[in-house]
Design an enzyme around this catalytic site. Structure first.
Site, PDB file in Angstrom:
ATOM      1  N   LYS A 188       3.949  25.188  -3.310  1.00 30.85           N
ATOM      2  CA  LYS A 188       2.626  24.686  -2.957  1.00 30.85           C
ATOM      3  C   LYS A 188       2.655  23.158  -3.073  1.00 30.85           C
ATOM      4  O   LYS A 188       2.316  22.585  -4.110  1.00 30.85           O
ATOM      5  CB  LYS A 188       1.557  25.290  -3.864  1.00 30.85           C
ATOM      6  CG  LYS A 188       1.283  26.757  -3.586  1.00 30.85           C
ATOM      7  CD  LYS A 188       0.153  27.282  -4.450  1.00 30.85           C
ATOM      8  CE  LYS A 188      -0.110  28.754  -4.183  1.00 30.85           C
ATOM      9  NZ  LYS A 188      -1.171  29.310  -5.054  1.00 30.85           N
ATOM     10  N   ARG A 204       0.812  -1.219   0.000  1.00 30.77           N
ATOM     11  CA  ARG A 204       0.000   0.000   0.000  1.00 30.77           C
ATOM     12  C   ARG A 204       0.845   1.269   0.000  1.00 30.77           C
ATOM     13  O   ARG A 204       0.575   2.207  -0.761  1.00 30.77           O
ATOM     14  CB  ARG A 204      -0.930   0.003   1.216  1.00 30.77           C
ATOM     15  CG  ARG A 204      -1.942   1.124   1.239  1.00 30.77           C
ATOM     16  CD  ARG A 204      -3.050   0.907   0.218  1.00 30.77           C
ATOM     17  NE  ARG A 204      -2.734   1.424  -1.103  1.00 30.77           N
ATOM     18  CZ  ARG A 204      -3.176   0.882  -2.229  1.00 30.77           C
ATOM     19  NH1 ARG A 204      -3.918  -0.207  -2.234  1.00 30.77           N
ATOM     20  NH2 ARG A 204      -2.867   1.413  -3.384  1.00 30.77           N
ATOM     21  N   GLU A 250       8.495  39.933  -6.797  1.00 29.39           N
ATOM     22  CA  GLU A 250       7.178  39.738  -7.405  1.00 29.39           C
ATOM     23  C   GLU A 250       6.575  41.098  -7.750  1.00 29.39           C
ATOM     24  O   GLU A 250       6.528  41.992  -6.896  1.00 29.39           O
ATOM     25  CB  GLU A 250       6.282  38.988  -6.427  1.00 29.39           C
ATOM     26  CG  GLU A 250       4.862  38.767  -6.911  1.00 29.39           C
ATOM     27  CD  GLU A 250       4.020  38.076  -5.854  1.00 29.39           C
ATOM     28  OE1 GLU A 250       4.129  36.846  -5.717  1.00 29.39           O
ATOM     29  OE2 GLU A 250       3.262  38.788  -5.142  1.00 29.39           O
ATOM     30  N   LYS A 269       7.896  38.841  -2.040  1.00 36.75           N
ATOM     31  CA  LYS A 269       6.531  38.784  -2.546  1.00 36.75           C
ATOM     32  C   LYS A 269       5.704  39.955  -2.012  1.00 36.75           C
ATOM     33  O   LYS A 269       6.224  40.804  -1.285  1.00 36.75           O
ATOM     34  CB  LYS A 269       5.908  37.439  -2.163  1.00 36.75           C
ATOM     35  CG  LYS A 269       6.658  36.252  -2.792  1.00 36.75           C
ATOM     36  CD  LYS A 269       6.158  34.925  -2.289  1.00 36.75           C
ATOM     37  CE  LYS A 269       4.769  34.608  -2.799  1.00 36.75           C
ATOM     38  NZ  LYS A 269       4.739  34.379  -4.275  1.00 36.75           N
ATOM     39  N   ASP A 326       3.430  38.693 -11.961  1.00 34.39           N
ATOM     40  CA  ASP A 326       2.412  37.898 -11.282  1.00 34.39           C
ATOM     41  C   ASP A 326       1.010  38.351 -11.659  1.00 34.39           C
ATOM     42  O   ASP A 326       0.650  39.524 -11.488  1.00 34.39           O
ATOM     43  CB  ASP A 326       2.608  38.005  -9.767  1.00 34.39           C
ATOM     44  CG  ASP A 326       1.708  37.058  -9.006  1.00 34.39           C
ATOM     45  OD1 ASP A 326       1.654  35.871  -9.374  1.00 34.39           O
ATOM     46  OD2 ASP A 326       1.058  37.496  -8.037  1.00 34.39           O
TER      47      ASP A 326
END
Length: 287
Positions: A139, A104, A201, A171, A222
């Site tokens: 992510k 598994r 960014e 960012k 972005d």
């Protein structure tokens, strides 16, 4: 581009934890079948139940090896190979109890990583003839990052930074916290180690201009429209052709080609990891 399997020093600790999670205090079913002292050997194979890109076979092999060094896991196809439904992708032999107990965890990893590699390949194929590189993002599923990023490599992407210590990326929230792009770059530049570069960014042409003024090394465009992105690329190239340009934000299979044609160097997207489904695989023991 060759994908690099994580080193055993890192991989084994992860796999041991996942095996312990599944086995707990013992595999009650398998130990009930094989309760004697005699070692019973068996064989089996891994089968593809739907077409896709195969990834994770060396990792699956390591799962079984950690359980029992007598298990042989022999891939029949290469990592990154597209396989049609019904293809046998690996053959196994060894103690039957170890084959059953490791099934598994090994399959779960193979299915997850193959699903990511399959989705990555779909994105990469859309821009394969253009001078632009597909890259992944942070992510990722907690605990699975190193393997999920391995799978995007198998599918044809490059890895973006593995973690916060890999690179400087300023960012929108960093910019807000610092009081502006210029302030953020200046503060980070004072403390960052050599030879890290600074990526910023940007969401508007004004922000692009500010990033250029403060000598950012990489500029991310972005969530810009294709039209604005084209203007940004032209502005950056005219200022300094050595600056790398990354496009990001809402990249889909339908839009990636248009984004790539703006002339950016990199396109980053989380989609191959966050939007992929598992590729269905199964293990069959031969009687």
């Amino acid at each position: 581009m060759k994908a690099v399997v994580p080193p055993k020093l890192i991989l084994d600790n992860l796999l041991k934890d996942w095996l312990l999670e599944d086995i707990g205090r013992g595999d009650r079913t398998t130990s009930g079948l094989f309760s004697g002292s005699e070692v019973i050997l068996g064989t089996g194979h891994w089968l593809v139940k739907e077409a896709g890109v195969i990834a994770g076979l060396p990792i699956a092999a390591r799962v079984f090896q950690l359980l029992d060094e007598k298990v042989n896991f022999l891939p029949s196809v290469a990592e990154g190979e597209w396989c049609e439904k019904g293809t046998v992708i690996a053959k196994l032999d060894g103690p039957l109890d170890s084959l059953l107990t490791g099934e598994r965890v090994a399959l779960n990893l193979g299915m997850r990583l193959s699903g990511i590699a399959t989705m990555t390949r779909r994105y990469a194929d859309k821009i394969a003839d253009l001078p632009v590189q597909l890259v992944d993002t942070r992510k990722t599923t907690p605990g699975l990052r190193i393997l999920e990023k391995y799978a995007t490599q198998v599918g044809g992407a490059k890895n973006h930074r593995m973690g916060l210590d890999d690179a400087v990326m300023i960012k929108d929230n960093h910019i807000a916290a610092a009081g502006g792009i210029g302030e953020a770059i200046a503060k980070v530049r004072e403390t960052m180690p050599y030879p890290l570069t600074i990526e910023v960014e940007t969401e508007t042409l004004v922000e692009v201009e500010t990033a250029l003024e403060h000598q950012a090394d990489i500029i991310m465009l972005d969530n810009m429209s294709v039209e604005v992105m084209e203007q940004a690329v032209k502005m950056i190239r005219q200022n300094n052709r050595r600056i790398k340009i990354e496009a990001s934000g809402n990249i889909t299979l339908e839009t990636i080609r248009n984004v790539a044609e703006t002339g950016v160097d990199y396109i980053s997207t989380s989609a191959p990891i966050t939007r992929s489904t598992w590729l269905d695989l199964s293990m069959k023991i031969r009687e």
